[in-house]
Design a protein around this motif. Structure first.
Motif, mmCIF file in Angstrom:
data_model
loop_
_atom_site.group_PDB
_atom_site.id
_atom_site.type_symbol
_atom_site.label_atom_id
_atom_site.label_comp_id
_atom_site.label_asym_id
_atom_site.label_seq_id
_atom_site.Cartn_x
_atom_site.Cartn_y
_atom_site.Cartn_z
ATOM 1 N N GLU A 171 5.081 5.670 -11.683
ATOM 2 C CA GLU A 171 3.929 5.775 -12.257
ATOM 3 C C GLU A 171 3.995 5.819 -13.363
ATOM 4 O O GLU A 171 3.559 5.177 -14.288
ATOM 5 N N ILE A 185 5.635 7.943 -6.154
ATOM 6 C CA ILE A 185 4.863 7.134 -6.957
ATOM 7 C C ILE A 185 4.280 7.246 -7.968
ATOM 8 O O ILE A 185 3.995 6.596 -9.364
ATOM 9 N N SER A 241 3.436 9.725 -2.153
ATOM 10 C CA SER A 241 3.225 10.457 -3.747
ATOM 11 C C SER A 241 3.539 10.627 -4.641
ATOM 12 O O SER A 241 3.367 9.523 -5.326
ATOM 13 N N THR A 265 0.407 -1.500 -0.031
ATOM 14 C CA THR A 265 -0.054 0.200 0.046
ATOM 15 C C THR A 265 1.207 1.262 0.355
ATOM 16 O O THR A 265 2.416 1.004 0.067
ATOM 17 N N VAL A 266 0.508 2.343 -0.398
ATOM 18 C CA VAL A 266 1.404 3.520 -0.322
ATOM 19 C C VAL A 266 1.517 3.740 0.859
ATOM 20 O O VAL A 266 2.663 4.272 1.106
ATOM 21 N N CYS A 300 -0.240 -0.936 -4.877
ATOM 22 C CA CYS A 300 1.052 -1.015 -5.970
ATOM 23 C C CYS A 300 2.261 -2.186 -6.022
ATOM 24 O O CYS A 300 2.645 -3.334 -5.098
ATOM 25 N N ARG A 331 -0.861 0.877 -9.862
ATOM 26 C CA ARG A 331 -1.547 0.965 -8.532
ATOM 27 C C ARG A 331 -3.235 0.416 -9.105
ATOM 28 O O ARG A 331 -3.775 0.875 -9.899
ATOM 29 N N HIS A 377 -4.461 1.950 -1.811
ATOM 30 C CA HIS A 377 -3.988 1.603 -3.484
ATOM 31 C C HIS A 377 -3.121 1.144 -2.531
ATOM 32 O O HIS A 377 -1.812 1.304 -1.947
#
Lengths: 130, 130
Positions: free
Chosen positions: A57, A53, A50, A34-35, A73, A64, A71
């Motif tokens: 992404e 991340i 974030s 998770t985040v 990942c 995600r 969320h």
């Protein structure tokens, strides 16, 4: 030389240029996170995590999935493969360096064994092989 | 996992994150170049080229020798090798993906050739080869 999209390579190498993002990839290699889990080992806020991340992404390195407020990942390794393929085109340069070192060591060894030092074929073979 | 210095990897991937710098490395792979020669293919000033060259130098990717007013640049490939070594730790992820695709294709092919679909040795062989 295989041509990868400049934009993809830019995004990939930019994503890898930060130690927090590399550490996140290492965590994701162990399994989905998770985040919050990705942020936890680093002295950063969730908002800071974030941003990292999002860079991962953008580079296609992270997928995600959102379920409610969670969320999750996952690592997407394909762009790393492209990076390796790009870097491999330079492989001959570091192997050439190793050949040069090998030749130096053989030359240093030569006075003790003059008969073998004259015979230059093996080192030439080594060079063409790589 | 071999631990490379975070700072070195930061510098390496940062240097590679720009298409002009990657093009310069490609030029240097063909042989030594002056700063002017490295700048020529790009729509940039000598000062702009110098900044890119400094980033490559900082990453240990470029060795510059000064003779009077001529600066000759040479490729130093060792940091690229470190980059490949770092990326290779993720190799199992992209090979796993290819194996999964391979298995899917074989499964899709199976109903048409039931006798061959039972024989699982070839797919095992493929897996170990990668």
């Amino acid at each position: 030389m295989v041509e990868y999209s400049d934009a993809r390579l830019n995004d990939l190498f930019r994503a890898l240029a930060d130690p927090t993002r590399r550490a996140m990839l290492q965590d994701l290699a162990a399994g989905p996170r998770t985040v919050g889990e990705l942020a936890a080992p680093h002295a950063i806020s969730l908002a800071g995590a974030s941003k990292h991340i999002q860079v991962l992404e953008q580079a296609g390195l992270l997928d995600r999935q959102v379920q409610g407020r969670v969320h999750t990942c996952r690592l997407e390794a394909a762009p790393l493969h492209e990076g390796v393929e790009w870097l491999r085109h330079y492989e001959r340069f570091w192997t050439t360096r190793l050949d040069a070192l090998d030749a130096l060591l053989r030359a240093a060894d030569a006075p003790a064994k003059p008969a073998r030092a004259r015979k230059r074929t093996p080192s030439a073979k080594t060079r063409t092989k790589r």
